[in-house]
Design an enzyme around this catalytic site. Structure first.
Site, PDB file in Angstrom:
ATOM      1  N   SER A 125     -33.870  -2.891 -14.068  1.00 59.59           N
ATOM      2  CA  SER A 125     -33.177  -1.599 -13.999  1.00 59.59           C
ATOM      3  C   SER A 125     -33.417  -0.815 -15.287  1.00 59.59           C
ATOM      4  CB  SER A 125     -31.688  -1.848 -13.720  1.00 59.59           C
ATOM      5  OG  SER A 125     -31.012  -0.642 -13.518  1.00 59.59           O
TER       6      SER A 125
ATOM      7  N   HIS B  92     -34.486   1.042  -8.986  1.00 56.20           N
ATOM      8  CA  HIS B  92     -33.627   1.337  -7.820  1.00 56.20           C
ATOM      9  C   HIS B  92     -34.312   2.403  -6.966  1.00 56.20           C
ATOM     10  CE1 HIS B  92     -30.301  -0.811  -9.790  1.00 56.20           C
ATOM     11  NE2 HIS B  92     -30.593  -0.127 -10.877  1.00 56.20           N
TER      12      HIS B  92
ATOM     13  N   GLU C  60     -35.089  -2.309  -5.484  1.00 54.21           N
ATOM     14  CA  GLU C  60     -34.235  -3.433  -5.864  1.00 54.21           C
ATOM     15  C   GLU C  60     -34.791  -4.740  -5.318  1.00 54.21           C
ATOM     16  OE1 GLU C  60     -30.242  -2.340  -4.750  1.00 54.21           O
ATOM     17  OE2 GLU C  60     -30.220  -0.682  -6.186  1.00 54.21           O
TER      18      GLU C  60
END
Lengths: 282, 282
Positions: B134, B176, B203
């Site tokens: 992330s 994401h 993800e």
């Protein structure tokens, strides 16, 4: 195969949803301007909507403000109404036929094979403008998307398709495109069959589909094109349902108002190129 | 310019977020497997996270399950801690350096120019694996995204960028990716400068950035590539801030586990091609 664009002589306008209906009316104004000379009657078909009584007065007010001589508000809730002779007559006399948003499956389920749909097709051939927003845009092609995961539709079988209204061929249309992140839906379709151009329309944007397959972006938003014709490889045939699809080489364009695209030539048209082509074809 | 990939000898692993930390551990297992022979110490850096006390035990448990000899849980909350000699020593002795998610701006604000970041860079050059998820992935390149509208980032100025951790050049990383519909962020960046490859990681997917710029997709999700190098035209320089950006011709790929990409050659690698290249470079 003959050109999928040669038969219709009226323009189609596909709108991504949530177009302005109360202030500037930029897109609806463009739609109204495309009506054949001398015919300012508008038929609004709210079959897709679950709340036609809320939607129809909005469009009545908007098109009236734009100068419509009459606005026919047509709920057309079921197949009986889709065969109603009075309804068919109102469509036959309208220069603008506008299809609201809602559920595109309701639209095809109610209108598929009906006298109303035949009348819409005939009006398009005769030069009327047929416009649709959201579900009304998605349903226009010969094959349409009616459902599909938004987060990751790039999995085999994640996009559900069926026959659309058959008003245009050679492309597939998705609406609310940027707002709902729908790139993967058009990518999965492109992997399943690279022939058809993916047209993703964001909210308050639209695309005029001129005869001969010239697209023209209108409105403040974006029209995204996903061209899969040069797809180099994909694993899609080797996968089980639900497995992730690999894609090598699709082409991506983002059109804004005044930009265009030649679907058959697969050529992006900057404003002066689009202008020249549209002038020539007049 | 020399190759942006030639200096580091360890691999980087960028992960799209929400990787499995409790059951299969597919991606973390790949990360751990890349550790240099004989060094099974892991340093986990939770600087990006606002809840390090919740995140660090998860990674401790996961890497311990995978066979780590020691897991160093490093909060590194401020620039004083980023200069702490004991912390630097723990990084220097680790074969795996893992950077958690959170806010990438916190990561660069705390670590930029610090002894800890210098130690991470040195470890990468010396063959350790540096992985991030992330925010920890987004921050890896020389220039990173730290903010940007998700619904429609394809408007001039909608994406906010600044200097990243400088662990890799030649590309920009977004995480994401499919879950948050971030195609337009990489498209806007590609229009602003077509040189750098856009890498969008969804993800529970990751990408190993091998030395010499060979990408390898891992995990159950997708790695999307947006290659702007053949951008034919864009209106971006003519626009005011906030106006919609037009784009003619970007190339789109979707990689799944086992597929790869040669960043400098801009070449998609199906599994047998990737395998041959990785075998050769060993």
């Amino acid at each position: 195969m003959t050109s999928p664009f040669s038969s219709a002589s009226g323009p189609l306008v596909a709108i991504g949803g949530a177009e302005d209906r109360t202030s500037e009316l930029e897109i609806l104004n463009k739609v109204f301007d495309l009506a054949p000379a001398g015919n300012q009657e508008v038929a609004v078909i709210a079959t897709a909507s679950s709340i036609p009584d809320q939607v129809l007065p909005d469009y009545d007010a908007a098109f009236s403000r734009l100068g419509a001589s009459r606005v026919h508000s047509l709920g057309i809730r079921d197949r009986q109404e889709a065969a109603d002779a009075d309804t068919v007559r109102l469509i036959e006399q309208s220069g603008v036929i506008f299809i609201t948003g809602g559920d595109q499956l309701r639209l095809t389920n109610v209108l598929g094979g009906s006298p109303v749909l035949n009348a819409i097709r005939q009006r398009l051939q005769d030069g009327a403008v047929v416009a649709g927003t959201s579900a009304g845009a998605a349903a226009m092609p010969g094959t349409m998307i009616y459902n599909g995961a938004s987060a990751d539709a790039l999995r085999k079988g994640a996009v559900n398709m069926t026959f659309g209204l058959g008003l245009v061929d050679g492309l597939v249309i998705d609406s609310h495109f940027l707002e709902r992140g729908r790139f993967t839906r058009l990518m999965e379709i492109g992997a399943s069959n690279p022939e058809h151009l993916g047209v993703g329309i964001s909210e308050d944007a639209g695309v005029i589909i001129h005869p001969h397959g010239i697209l023209e972006a209108i409105g403040p938003g974006h029209v995204i094109l996903i061209d899969s014709r040069d797809l180099a490889s994909s694993n899609i045939t080797d996968l089980s349902m639900g497995e992730p699809v690999a894609i090598e080489n699709m082409i991506l364009h983002a059109m804004v108002s005044g930009h265009g695209f030649d679907v058959e030539a697969r050529r992006y048209l900057v404003p002066h190129e689009l202008g020249a082509i549209l002038t020539e074809s007049r």
